[in-house]
Scaffold this active site. Structure first.
Site, PDB file in Angstrom:
ATOM      1  N   ARG A  46       0.838  -1.202   0.000  1.00 26.21           N
ATOM      2  CA  ARG A  46       0.000   0.000   0.000  1.00 26.21           C
ATOM      3  C   ARG A  46       0.868   1.246   0.000  1.00 26.21           C
ATOM      4  O   ARG A  46       2.047   1.219   0.335  1.00 26.21           O
ATOM      5  CB  ARG A  46      -0.916   0.024   1.223  1.00 26.21           C
ATOM      6  CG  ARG A  46      -0.185   0.090   2.575  1.00 26.21           C
ATOM      7  CD  ARG A  46      -0.133   1.474   3.157  1.00 26.21           C
ATOM      8  NE  ARG A  46       0.612   1.534   4.405  1.00 26.21           N
ATOM      9  CZ  ARG A  46       1.884   1.870   4.497  1.00 26.21           C
ATOM     10  NH1 ARG A  46       2.590   2.139   3.433  1.00 26.21           N
ATOM     11  NH2 ARG A  46       2.496   1.923   5.670  1.00 26.21           N
ATOM     12  N   HIS A  53       1.473   7.842  11.176  1.00 26.75           N
ATOM     13  CA  HIS A  53       1.642   7.569  12.610  1.00 26.75           C
ATOM     14  C   HIS A  53       0.409   8.009  13.412  1.00 26.75           C
ATOM     15  O   HIS A  53       0.522   8.401  14.565  1.00 26.75           O
ATOM     16  CB  HIS A  53       2.914   8.241  13.155  1.00 26.75           C
ATOM     17  CG  HIS A  53       4.167   7.576  12.658  1.00 26.75           C
ATOM     18  ND1 HIS A  53       4.865   6.637  13.392  1.00 26.75           N
ATOM     19  CD2 HIS A  53       4.826   7.698  11.485  1.00 26.75           C
ATOM     20  CE1 HIS A  53       5.920   6.231  12.686  1.00 26.75           C
ATOM     21  NE2 HIS A  53       5.917   6.855  11.523  1.00 26.75           N
ATOM     22  N   ASP A  55      -2.448   5.861  13.159  1.00 26.04           N
ATOM     23  CA  ASP A  55      -3.259   4.651  13.410  1.00 26.04           C
ATOM     24  C   ASP A  55      -3.121   4.128  14.836  1.00 26.04           C
ATOM     25  O   ASP A  55      -4.117   3.863  15.508  1.00 26.04           O
ATOM     26  CB  ASP A  55      -3.003   3.549  12.365  1.00 26.04           C
ATOM     27  CG  ASP A  55      -1.554   3.098  12.235  1.00 26.04           C
ATOM     28  OD1 ASP A  55      -0.658   3.698  12.870  1.00 26.04           O
ATOM     29  OD2 ASP A  55      -1.304   2.120  11.486  1.00 26.04           O
ATOM     30  N   GLY A 147       8.553   1.303   3.094  1.00 19.12           N
ATOM     31  CA  GLY A 147       7.357   2.031   3.535  1.00 19.12           C
ATOM     32  C   GLY A 147       6.143   1.713   2.691  1.00 19.12           C
ATOM     33  O   GLY A 147       5.135   2.409   2.753  1.00 19.12           O
ATOM     34  N   SER A 149       4.808  -1.395   2.822  1.00 20.40           N
ATOM     35  CA  SER A 149       4.155  -2.493   3.549  1.00 20.40           C
ATOM     36  C   SER A 149       4.332  -3.872   2.952  1.00 20.40           C
ATOM     37  O   SER A 149       3.379  -4.651   2.868  1.00 20.40           O
ATOM     38  CB  SER A 149       2.654  -2.224   3.676  1.00 20.40           C
ATOM     39  OG  SER A 149       2.453  -1.243   4.600  1.00 20.40           O
ATOM     40  N   SER A 150       5.545  -4.193   2.576  1.00 16.47           N
ATOM     41  CA  SER A 150       5.791  -5.554   2.108  1.00 16.47           C
ATOM     42  C   SER A 150       5.495  -6.552   3.222  1.00 16.47           C
ATOM     43  O   SER A 150       4.961  -7.635   2.978  1.00 16.47           O
ATOM     44  CB  SER A 150       7.240  -5.698   1.641  1.00 16.47           C
ATOM     45  OG  SER A 150       8.110  -5.348   2.686  1.00 16.47           O
ATOM     46  N   ASP A 194      -1.739  -1.063   7.657  1.00 16.76           N
ATOM     47  CA  ASP A 194      -1.208  -1.818   6.520  1.00 16.76           C
ATOM     48  C   ASP A 194      -2.015  -3.079   6.243  1.00 16.76           C
ATOM     49  O   ASP A 194      -2.340  -3.393   5.100  1.00 16.76           O
ATOM     50  CB  ASP A 194       0.252  -2.191   6.776  1.00 16.76           C
ATOM     51  CG  ASP A 194       1.073  -0.985   7.164  1.00 16.76           C
ATOM     52  OD1 ASP A 194       0.584   0.135   6.949  1.00 16.76           O
ATOM     53  OD2 ASP A 194       2.174  -1.162   7.674  1.00 16.76           O
ATOM     54  N   LYS A 238      12.718  -2.789   9.311  1.00 18.42           N
ATOM     55  CA  LYS A 238      11.898  -2.995  10.488  1.00 18.42           C
ATOM     56  C   LYS A 238      12.571  -3.897  11.511  1.00 18.42           C
ATOM     57  O   LYS A 238      12.216  -3.904  12.678  1.00 18.42           O
ATOM     58  CB  LYS A 238      10.569  -3.628  10.085  1.00 18.42           C
ATOM     59  CG  LYS A 238       9.541  -2.642   9.662  1.00 18.42           C
ATOM     60  CD  LYS A 238       9.241  -1.696  10.802  1.00 18.42           C
ATOM     61  CE  LYS A 238       8.500  -0.478  10.343  1.00 18.42           C
ATOM     62  NZ  LYS A 238       7.479  -0.818   9.362  1.00 18.42           N
TER      63      LYS A 238
HETATM   64  P1  NG1 Z   1       5.254   0.895   7.287  1.00 17.23           P
HETATM   65  O1  NG1 Z   1       5.455   2.023   6.401  1.00 17.23           O
HETATM   66  O2  NG1 Z   1       4.711  -0.288   6.594  1.00 17.23           O
HETATM   67  O3  NG1 Z   1       6.439   0.586   8.088  1.00 17.23           O
HETATM   68  C1  NG1 Z   1       4.226   1.600   9.683  1.00 17.23           C
HETATM   69  C2  NG1 Z   1       3.140   0.843  10.444  1.00 17.23           C
HETATM   70  C3  NG1 Z   1       1.745   1.452  10.192  1.00 17.23           C
HETATM   71  C4  NG1 Z   1       1.752   2.943  10.438  1.00 17.23           C
HETATM   72  C5  NG1 Z   1       2.912   3.593   9.637  1.00 17.23           C
HETATM   73  C6  NG1 Z   1       3.051   5.068   9.886  1.00 17.23           C
HETATM   74  C7  NG1 Z   1       3.853  -1.514  10.535  1.00 17.23           C
HETATM   75  C8  NG1 Z   1       3.671  -2.878  10.011  1.00 17.23           C
HETATM   76  N1  NG1 Z   1       3.107  -0.549  10.026  1.00 17.23           N
HETATM   77  O4  NG1 Z   1       4.063   1.370   8.318  1.00 17.23           O
HETATM   78  O5  NG1 Z   1       0.796   0.795  11.000  1.00 17.23           O
HETATM   79  O6  NG1 Z   1       1.853   3.245  11.789  1.00 17.23           O
HETATM   80  O7  NG1 Z   1       4.166   2.990   9.949  1.00 17.23           O
HETATM   81  O8  NG1 Z   1       1.920   5.759   9.500  1.00 17.23           O
HETATM   82  O9  NG1 Z   1       4.628  -1.308  11.426  1.00 17.23           O
END
Ligand code: NG1
Length: 466
Positions: A46, A53, A55, A147, A149-150, A194, A238
């Site tokens: 997505r 930040h 959610d 970023g 969301s893989s 995500d 991550k």
């Molecule tokens: P990504 O960009 O996928 O790391 C993370 C969090 C989301 C949200 C965003 C910031 C995970 C899996 N997802 O997204 O829930 O908080 O950062 O908006 O950690």
């Protein structure tokens, strides 16, 4: 020239690429396991358009699903073992037994995303009984640590494979809740954006998603605009520092709602569990909330002692019970203290931008692209200055997008690297890609990658293909 070719390739060869991925995944399945009956499921990544930040603070987001996805070819196993392989051999395969509490692999192991999906489903059903094992081959084309969301696409695809092989179904909104929770298995104290968009995405639309409980509203993108996503090539891993920095933000927000409740809250208001509760029960709306943040919180970083004094608790309690993530990880006091005021200001102002964007895009005003673009620009400034999740490369990409004439440009996702998203005039993709290539990729020596920039249209959420 090469840049333009890659744009045309993106537009024309999507179907052919999907066919090739399918053939390749089935071939890998047959050589790794056996030629047998299989199902094929997919889950998209997505891009978040606005609402960063928010959610995990209980406020909404506005993402869309993208055409990049995780594809899984899966076949039934006669036992209760889940075996997996990746079409890329360097991602080592493995297997584990389905049990009530599945022990995780070492931190950073990609197999943990499959375990997390399995554990999430078992927790939802309350038992592992009757759950049949499976074999799966995974092929993903969502850029990793970008970023986009893989990881959520992976977890959701694994869950779809388990459901399909077991002939079970779960209502998509419920599945989104289950998957959002299961993410805590991999040590992220994240919200549910995500997983929700990967499951609930609608072709042609973006979604405003509210949480606790998950609710969605379709949002229409401005008809005069396209979405361009640019990868900074800075990895927001991550499994590493980005996880700590992300979790630190969640703790700073937790400190914020505790302090705001104590210092400026309404007497008798229920104890908040996130900033949204404080906002909904103890303020009169966005202006009031922002005023309270300005007056009740100090600009400097908070030490554990300052937090303890303000809350009237012991320093030990503050350190161990307040500076704590949802997943129970204690965050030590960072150099310069916990940045509480800036973080709260970002969350509240960003939440307002999501509400304003939804009203704007679903309303009938003129100049929607310009107005939404402005909100995106403001979001980036807030992410950069108040939430401090940007970096030199993301800022450079945002500036390159603006210089090329975007309506709006901002970082997307968790930050600390990864991608930017740009709202650009419709049909101008190739022109923007060329300009941004010259302004960012060439000077940063990043022109060696085949695909740095992607033109995305909102895609459909996860499901079984056949
Ligand atoms: P990504 O960009 O996928 O790391 C993370 C969090 C989301 C949200 C965003 C910031 C995970 C899996 N997802 O997204 O829930 O908080 O950062 O908006 O950690």
């Amino acid at each position: 020239m090469e840049v333009l070719l890659s744009v045309n390739a993106q537009a024309a060869d999507v179907a052919e690429e999907a066919r090739q991925r399918l053939i390749n995944s089935i071939t890998v399945y047959e050589t790794t396991f056996a030629p047998e009956e299989v199902v094929v499921v997919r889950a998209p990544g997505r891009v978040n358009l606005i609402g960063e930040h928010t959610d995990y603070n209980g406020f909404p987001v506005m993402p869309m699903a993208i055409s990049r996805d995780m594809l899984i070819v899966a076949g039934a196993s006669k036992d209760n073992v889940i075996s997996f392989a990746n079409v890329i051999p360097s991602f080592q395969g493995g297997s584990f037994t389905i049990e009530r509490n599945i022990p995780p692999y070492q931190g950073g192991d990609w197999g943990n995303y499959i375990k997390s999906a399995t554990q999430g489903l078992i927790d939802f059903w309350g038992t592992e009984e009757g759950l049949q094992g499976l074999k799966m081959v995974i092929d993903g084309n969502v850029p990793l640590a970008s970023g986009l969301s893989s990881s959520a696409a992976f977890t959701v695809a694994a869950a779809e494979a388990i459901l399909a092989i077991n002939g079970r179904t779960i209502d998509p909104v419920v599945l989104a809740e289950v998957m959002a929770k299961s993410d805590h298995y991999v040590g992220m104290a994240s919200g549910g954006m995500d997983q929700s968009i990967s499951i609930l995405g609608q072709a042609g639309k973006c979604l405003k998603i509210d949480f606790y409980p998950i609710r969605t509203k379709l949002v229409t993108l401005p008809k005069e605009a396209d979405i361009l996503v640019c990868h900074s090539r800075v990895k927001a891993a991550k499994a590493g520092n980005a996880r700590v920095a992300y979790n630190m933000r969640t703790v700073e927000c937790r400190i914020a709602y505790m302090l705001l409740h104590k210092l400026a809250g309404k007497a008798g208001a229920k104890e908040p569990t996130m900033l949204y509760d404080w906002f909904a029960n103890e303020t009169e709306g966005f202006d009031d909330a922002l005023n309270k943040i300005e007056t009740a919180l100090v600009d400097e970083g908070y030490t554990v002692k300052m937090i303890a004094d303000a809350l009237g608790v012991s320093e030990e309690y503050a350190a161990k019970e307040v500076c704590l993530t949802k997943t129970g990880e204690v965050m030590p006091e960072p150099q310069g203290g916990f940045q509480v005021k800036k973080r709260a200001r970002h969350v509240i102002s960003e939440a307002r931008r999501v509400e304003d964007s939804t009203a704007l895009l679903n309303g009938d005003s003129e100049n929607k692209a310009e107005a939404f673009g402005l909100l995106m620009d403001q979001s980036h400034a807030s992410c950069r200055d108040d939430y401090e999740i940007s970096c030199e490369e993301l800022n450079a990409l945002v500036e390159a997008g603006k210089a090329a004439g975007s309506y709006g440009s901002r970082l997307t996702g968790a930050g600390f690297g990864g991608c930017t998203v740009h709202l650009i005039p419709k049909g101008k993709g190739p022109e923007f890609i060329k300009k941004i290539h010259e302004a960012y990729y060439l000077p940063h020596d990043l022109d060696g990658y085949a695909d740095n920039q992607y033109l995305f249209a909102p895609a459909q959420g996860a499901g079984k293909l056949f």
